[in-house]
Design an enzyme around this catalytic site. Structure first.
Site, mmCIF file in Angstrom:
data_model
loop_
_atom_site.group_PDB
_atom_site.id
_atom_site.type_symbol
_atom_site.label_atom_id
_atom_site.label_comp_id
_atom_site.label_asym_id
_atom_site.label_seq_id
_atom_site.Cartn_x
_atom_site.Cartn_y
_atom_site.Cartn_z
ATOM 1 N N TYR A 134 11.544 38.563 17.148
ATOM 2 C CA TYR A 134 10.370 38.873 17.786
ATOM 3 C C TYR A 134 9.355 39.414 16.409
ATOM 4 C CZ TYR A 134 6.314 41.120 20.708
ATOM 5 O OH TYR A 134 5.346 41.741 21.752
ATOM 6 N N LYS A 162 9.685 34.267 18.723
ATOM 7 C CA LYS A 162 7.785 34.638 19.386
ATOM 8 C C LYS A 162 7.184 35.317 17.696
ATOM 9 C CE LYS A 162 4.291 37.269 21.319
ATOM 10 N NZ LYS A 162 4.536 38.893 21.867
#
Length: 295
Positions: A134, A162
């Site tokens: 992330y 992400k």
């Protein structure tokens, strides 16, 4: 037509007036998202994760998983500055049973790329649940370089990334890694790039704005999956225009929460020292919500 795309909403955490977590109101938001057709990411940036204690994150995840009851996927963010605490949280989430564990890059501690590789590898080694990198460098000051993502993509339990960097170029580089490394999915964070990311090979989107516009986010996905490019583009246009209007007013996660509060006061304010409610700003938000027929 490639694999089906999917959307996750970076779910808000609801608070009572005394700043304790309002689990019932949070569950109501889960139900609203599942009804719209979205998956859930909890304890992310939009969920005020940095303001939550370890035990609260564990209970929050238990409540969200119980409420979803298998009707949607759940990803939870375990990332903390230290690998030690991140592993402890990830193991707790692993025991609860979620579909993915997102790990935000360490923040406050400045990391080398080698340090990031050690961090993510240690976490991924310690759990059975697939781990998602992330990246949100503007908040953490640590950035996963595309070559680092490529090295980590080879790990059997690292399933994707992400990207909340907001730069189309970085997203393109991550998607190139996704094309070349099997089992490495890319999820787009920027709300104005959902449709573009789908067209260019992203597996899905993880969106904060979906808290306010769940149906429109779900429509971008359902239209795209049905091959309706015009419908997907139209939904994206609405989503992007709303984003532009709302984010003109200030810090995005705070505004997402506030816009949702104007629609549904049970979500509560965020923990201090976040922005205090501002009646003038609430009026501006209300006007935007009316323009998009959300209230």
């Amino acid at each position: 037509m490639g694999s089906q795309k999917e959307a996750f909403v970076a779910l808000v955490t609801c608070f009572n007036d005394d700043e304790t977590i309002n689990y019932e109101a949070t569950r109501a938001q889960v139900r609203r998202q599942v009804a719209a057709g979205n998956n859930i990411m909890c304890a992310g940036t939009n969920g005020d994760f940095s303001a939550l204690t370890f035990d609260e994150k564990v209970r929050l995840t238990e409540e969200v998983v119980a409420e979803v009851d298998g009707r949607a996927k759940v990803i939870v963010n375990a990332g903390m500055p230290a690998t030690f605490e991140t592993v402890a949280l990830a193991r707790a989430f692993d025991r609860i049973g979620v579909d993915g564990i997102a790990v935000i890059t360490p923040f406050f501690i400045a990391c080398t790329q080698d340090g990031l590789i050690r961090h993510f590898t240690t976490v991924a080694d310690s759990v059975e649940t697939p781990v998602y990198l992330y990246d949100i460098p503007v908040r953490t000051q640590n950035h996963i370089e595309p070559e680092t993502a490529r090295a980590l993509a080879k790990h059997r339990n690292i399933a994707g990334i992400k990207d909340s960097g907001g730069a189309q170029e970085t997203l393109e580089q991550y998607m190139a890694v996704g094309r070349e490394e099997e089992g490495f999915d890319v999820y787009s964070g920027p709300d104005h790039l959902v449709h573009w990311a789908f067209q260019n090979g992203a597996k899905g989107a993880i969106s904060g704005l979906g808290n306010v516009m769940p149906e429109v986010l779900a429509r971008i996905v359902s239209c795209f999956n049905a091959g309706d490019e015009v419908g997907a583009a139209r939904a994206q246009e609405t989503y992007g225009a709303f984003r532009t209007d709302l984010y003109k007013l200030g810090y995005p996660p705070a505004l997402v929460k506030r816009a949702l509060w104007v629609m549904e006061p049970s979500v509560g304010a965020s923990r201090q020292p976040a922005l205090l409610p501002d009646p003038e700003q609430d009026k501006q938000i209300e006007a935007i919500l009316k323009k998009y027929e959300l209230i």
